[in-house]
Design an enzyme around this catalytic site. Structure first.
Site, PDB file in Angstrom:
ATOM      1  N   ASP A 208      -9.062   3.822  -2.011  1.00 28.71           N
ATOM      2  CA  ASP A 208     -10.048   4.236  -1.008  1.00 28.71           C
ATOM      3  C   ASP A 208     -11.328   4.784  -1.626  1.00 28.71           C
ATOM      4  OD1 ASP A 208      -8.145   3.465   0.760  1.00 28.71           O
ATOM      5  OD2 ASP A 208      -7.443   5.492   1.190  1.00 28.71           O
TER       6      ASP A 208
ATOM      7  N   ASP B 146       0.872  -1.190   0.000  1.00 31.88           N
ATOM      8  CA  ASP B 146       0.000   0.000   0.000  1.00 31.88           C
ATOM      9  C   ASP B 146       0.907   1.238   0.000  1.00 31.88           C
ATOM     10  OD1 ASP B 146      -2.292   1.592   0.290  1.00 31.88           O
ATOM     11  OD2 ASP B 146      -2.374   1.344   2.467  1.00 31.88           O
TER      12      ASP B 146
ATOM     13  N   GLU C 280       2.657   5.137  -3.969  1.00 31.47           N
ATOM     14  CA  GLU C 280       2.625   6.112  -5.106  1.00 31.47           C
ATOM     15  C   GLU C 280       3.932   6.869  -5.239  1.00 31.47           C
ATOM     16  OE1 GLU C 280       0.328   5.737  -2.698  1.00 31.47           O
ATOM     17  OE2 GLU C 280      -0.977   4.525  -3.972  1.00 31.47           O
TER      18      GLU C 280
HETATM   19  O1  MIG Z   1      -4.336   6.155   4.272  1.00 27.96           O
HETATM   20  O2  MIG Z   1      -3.285   0.878   5.763  1.00 27.96           O
HETATM   21  O3  MIG Z   1      -5.945   2.298   0.627  1.00 27.96           O
HETATM   22  O4  MIG Z   1      -6.838   0.087   2.016  1.00 27.96           O
HETATM   23  O5  MIG Z   1      -6.637   0.116   4.834  1.00 27.96           O
HETATM   24  C1  MIG Z   1      -4.748   4.941   4.778  1.00 27.96           C
HETATM   25  C2  MIG Z   1      -4.447   1.602   6.031  1.00 27.96           C
HETATM   26  C3  MIG Z   1      -3.697   3.885   4.493  1.00 27.96           C
HETATM   27  C4  MIG Z   1      -4.871   3.110   2.597  1.00 27.96           C
HETATM   28  C5  MIG Z   1      -5.378   1.920   1.856  1.00 27.96           C
HETATM   29  C6  MIG Z   1      -6.359   1.198   2.716  1.00 27.96           C
HETATM   30  C7  MIG Z   1      -5.703   0.773   4.003  1.00 27.96           C
HETATM   31  C8  MIG Z   1      -5.157   1.993   4.736  1.00 27.96           C
HETATM   32  N1  MIG Z   1      -4.246   2.732   3.863  1.00 27.96           N
END
Ligand code: MIG
Length: 764
Positions: free
Chosen positions: A437, A361, A364
């Site tokens: 999200d 995650d 980017e």
């Molecule tokens: O800004 O890891 O898209 O699926 O649960 C939140 C916590 C950070 C973003 C991800 C989301 C995940 C969350 N992450």
């Protein structure tokens, strides 16, 4: 297609910085001073963005080019945007932007880029598809302008007059901040040809391990070992199949990835053994930012080896993220990737086992308080590339290293599963992506369909959207509808935000539990077909989830359809995305096609646009005449519980009373299908009242005791008198059958025909 017909081909000539303009620390101070005059001194060698100063080490660099697509007024692709399937004219609005960003609570119908980018645009006109692949990983803008132009047809003879007619024309203009012009024109002529051409350049979809096509249960966060056990047990108690439970960032020791919170997860190995006994898996999150903490071995090692991205002054770039002050691994460096993939070794990643898989995650990369919540463009990567040059590749390289790590920990034997949020052209080689999200609102359920279709079109078949919507709390009806949609999409995961209420499928009353259970079971029963589609994606670059126009390239009425789609070539899916819907309006491409209700087997009476009544229980899914779909006869607790469950074939006849379909089978988890050719690739065809099973690929062999137990033939014209089944050189035996006059479905039972052998069923 013509190039530069609008004369928009350009590139900056790289120039040495004039010595008096060379960016220095002093100039930087000068620039942050608001004095306009001083700022102009540096001219194009720097740019201010809010409070951020971007110093351009190589000076101004930008490139651009235009393409004219003659006869085309339908263009698609260039994800990721929360936008319609059909790309819009940008002449009076924003250009489509390709710049991977973490935008929490992103809006719908926005051309700003989110999370991932694939700079591939497809253009389609009746029976002709072309593509433009603009290979550039810096911030890119795409302008699109579609218009009608007059075309002059000269007279062919003295008696004929010259004609003018209006034909469509689409101009596409690409602009990138840095890099070179490296563009591939994919000439088709069919959409499937374009997919193959793109795959030759970027690779095909990795074949997922079978479990990862099951249902995934995620939440930010499942709190501790007891919580994990309880949720797992809840699925069994409510008789709902699932394969994977997920742990979000709270499972770690202070957001130090590859570690466990010792209070909440005292014995993670035991927890995994428990899941293993249940034939299920665990996925844990591993983000790319690394907590600045000299006592955290990962940080200390990476720091010492110089594995972090640098700032423009050569120091390790520091940003804020979940753990607080963080550094960012430079995944563009092959040595860093090798080191990173070694972190997944069982002995290095403490308490990890071979049922643990990974979720990348924030790649980017997401940098809190950074410009647009990402890394500054003047940060410096391996070989002195500026971040601006490689920005859109950052997540791609993290997923690559993670997938390699999972392969390597198994000594090359097991297929990895890695979900990534950020992606680029080629990410399909490393696993799955999801759309980030989204929000628990009907409009986000609706937009997820064109978003997933677009991602599929650019090579990444394995994708999905958070079922239920990540942000907020879905009303039960929305949750039910989202499960029904997700069950027929490639990656199927329920997920919810920290602030959202708990959302396990049995928390919304008996009726809703039952409907969700049914949707998930339909998914599991359909897995042989889905897995076969993934094999086609893997070997032949065919997208799993297809916009209608891909299957019906000559039918103009399908070109802008985005509320329904084809799963493979055989299933038409039209998820219900309206609250309290009593009907859905389905477009059935025709008139030569025949469509059958996938569950009730009844033929759809008319072609064209048809109002289909729905209740909360219904998922409008239709089988196309001329196809054979392999299914399992029932669902199990997880994919691994279903290995021995027998098969069922749905044979849907076309206007000539023929049909054809395939089944791919292997062990579902290893690379033996590749290295040892341990697989079965079978073909089923129905012709002249004979259904036969034959081998598609003689090079593959795989032993299974599974049989085809039942065959349902849809659209069979009359009550048969006699049905026999025979192995190719064996004895004939009589088959028990029932014929339903109302639906014209002929059901053949108790067949016990081997999946791995040739056979025939004759109906007279
Ligand atoms: O800004 O890891 O898209 O699926 O649960 C939140 C916590 C950070 C973003 C991800 C989301 C995940 C969350 N992450």
């Amino acid at each position: 297609m013509s190039v530069n017909s609008n004369g928009l081909l350009y590139f900056e000539h790289l120039q040495p910085p004039p010595s008096d303009r060379k960016p220095t620390a002093q100039n930087e101070e000068a620039a942050s001073d608001s004095s306009k005059e001083k700022q102009e001194d540096l001219g194009l060698w720097q740019e201010k963005f809010g409070s951020f100063l971007d110093i351009k080490a190589h000076g101004p660099t930008s490139i651009g080019m235009d393409f004219s697509l003659h006869g085309y007024d339908h263009v698609y692709g260039i994800p990721q945007h929360t936008e319609t399937l059909l790309l819009k004219n940008t002449s009076d609005g924003d250009a489509y932007r390709l710049y991977n960003l973490d935008i929490f609570g992103h809006k719908i119908h926005d051309k700003i880029g989110i999370y991932g980018s694939v700079p591939l645009l497809l253009a389609h006109k009746p029976n002709r598809t072309s593509g433009i692949f603009w290979l550039n990983s810096s911030e890119t803008l795409v302008d699109i302008s579609t218009k009608a132009v007059a075309e002059h047809t000269p007279s062919r003879s003295a008696s004929e007059t010259a004609k003018q007619r209006a034909v469509p024309l689409t101009d596409v203009r690409w602009m990138s901040e840095s890099g070179i012009i490296d563009v591939f024109l994919l000439m088709g002529p069919s959409a499937f040809d374009v997919f193959k051409q793109f795959a030759q350049l970027t690779g095909t979809q990795a074949l997922p391990p079978l479990f990862s096509l099951g249902y995934h249960q995620c939440r930010w966060n499942y709190e501790d070992e007891q919580d994990v056990k309880a949720v797992d047990a809840g699925f069994d108690a409510h008789d709902i199949p699932y394969d994977v439970i997920w742990l979000d960032i709270e499972h770690t020791d202070g957001k130090r990835y590859f570690t466990w919170d010792k209070k909440k997860f005292q014995n993670p190995r035991k927890m995994q053994e428990h899941l293993r006994k249940k034939k299920r898996k665990l996925v844990v999150i591993v983000d790319p930012h690394i907590k600045v903490d000299p006592s955290y071995p990962l940080y200390a090692q990476a720091k010492e080896k110089g594995y972090f991205v640098k700032d423009r002054n050569g120091q390790d770039f520091e940003g804020i993220c979940w753990p607080g002050s963080s550094c960012y691994l430079d995944f563009t460096n092959p040595e860093v990737r090798k080191w990173y993939s070694d972190q997944f070794a069982f002995k290095t990643y403490k308490a990890s086992t071979n049922i643990l898989f990974v979720w990348n995650d924030m790649n980017e990369p997401s940098v809190f308080k950074g410009a647009e919540l990402t890394m500054q463009k003047d940060a410096v990567h391996y070989n002195n590339w500026e971040h601006r040059d490689v920005h859109n590749l950052y997540g791609f390289y993290q997923q690559m290293a993670t997938a390699e790590g999972l392969i390597r920990r198994s000594s090359g034997k097991e297929r990895p599963f890695v979900l990534t949020r950020s992606f680029f052209a080629g990410s399909q080689k490393y696993g799955a992506v999801w759309t980030g999200d989204n929000t628990a609102e009907w409009s986000y359920l609706k937009i997820s369909i064109p978003m997933l279709l677009t991602i599929n079109m650019v090579g990444i078949s394995f994708c999905g959207a958070d079922v239920g919507g990540f942000i907020g709390d879905p009303e039960p009806e929305l949750l039910v509808r989202w499960y029904q949609a997700g069950a027929y999409q490639p990656f199927f995961r329920g997920h919810s935000n920290m602030e959202s209420k708990r959302r396990e499928p049995w928390l919304f009353g008996e009726k809703n539990t039952q409907i969700i259970r049914r949707a998930i079971r339909e998914r599991y029963v359909l897995l042989p077909y889905l897995y076969t589609l993934f094999y086609r994606a893997h070997t032949a670059a065919e997208p799993v989830m297809r916009s209608l126009w891909i299957e019906f390239p000559g039918k103009v009425e399908t070109f802008d359809v985005e509320n329904e789609y084809m799963l493979g070539n055989a299933l038409l899916v039209h998820p219900v995305t309206e609250k309290e819907a009593k009907t859905v309006t389905v477009l059935f491409p025709g008139p030569e096609e025949i469509w059958y209700d996938f569950r009730k087997f009844k033929r759809v009476e008319d072609a064209g646009t048809v109002k289909i009544p729905v209740t909360l229980e219904n998922i409008p899914v239709f089988q196309r005449g001329g196809t054979v779909i392999p299914l399992k006869t029932s669902a199990g607790k997880s994919t691994e519980w279903m290995i021995d469950i027998s098969y069922e074939l749905h044979v849907a006849l076309d206007a000539e009373a023929c049909s054809i379909g395939e089944l791919y089978v292997d062990d579902g988890h290893s690379f033996k299908y590749l290295h040892k050719k341990q697989f079965l690739h079978r073909k089923f065809s129905f012709n002249k009242n004979i259904l036969s099973s034959s081998c598609v690929d003689e090079s593959g062999q795989y032993h299974t005791t599974c049989v085809v137990e039942r065959v349902i033939i849809l659209g069979f014209g009359k009550q048969p008198t006699f049905v026999t089944a025979s192995a190719k050189d064996g004895k004939k035996k009589e088959v028990v059958f029932t014929y339903d006059m109302k639906t014209s479905a002929l059901t053949l039972e108790n067949l016990a025909l081997s999946v791995d052998a040739d056979w025939e069923i004759c109906i007279s």
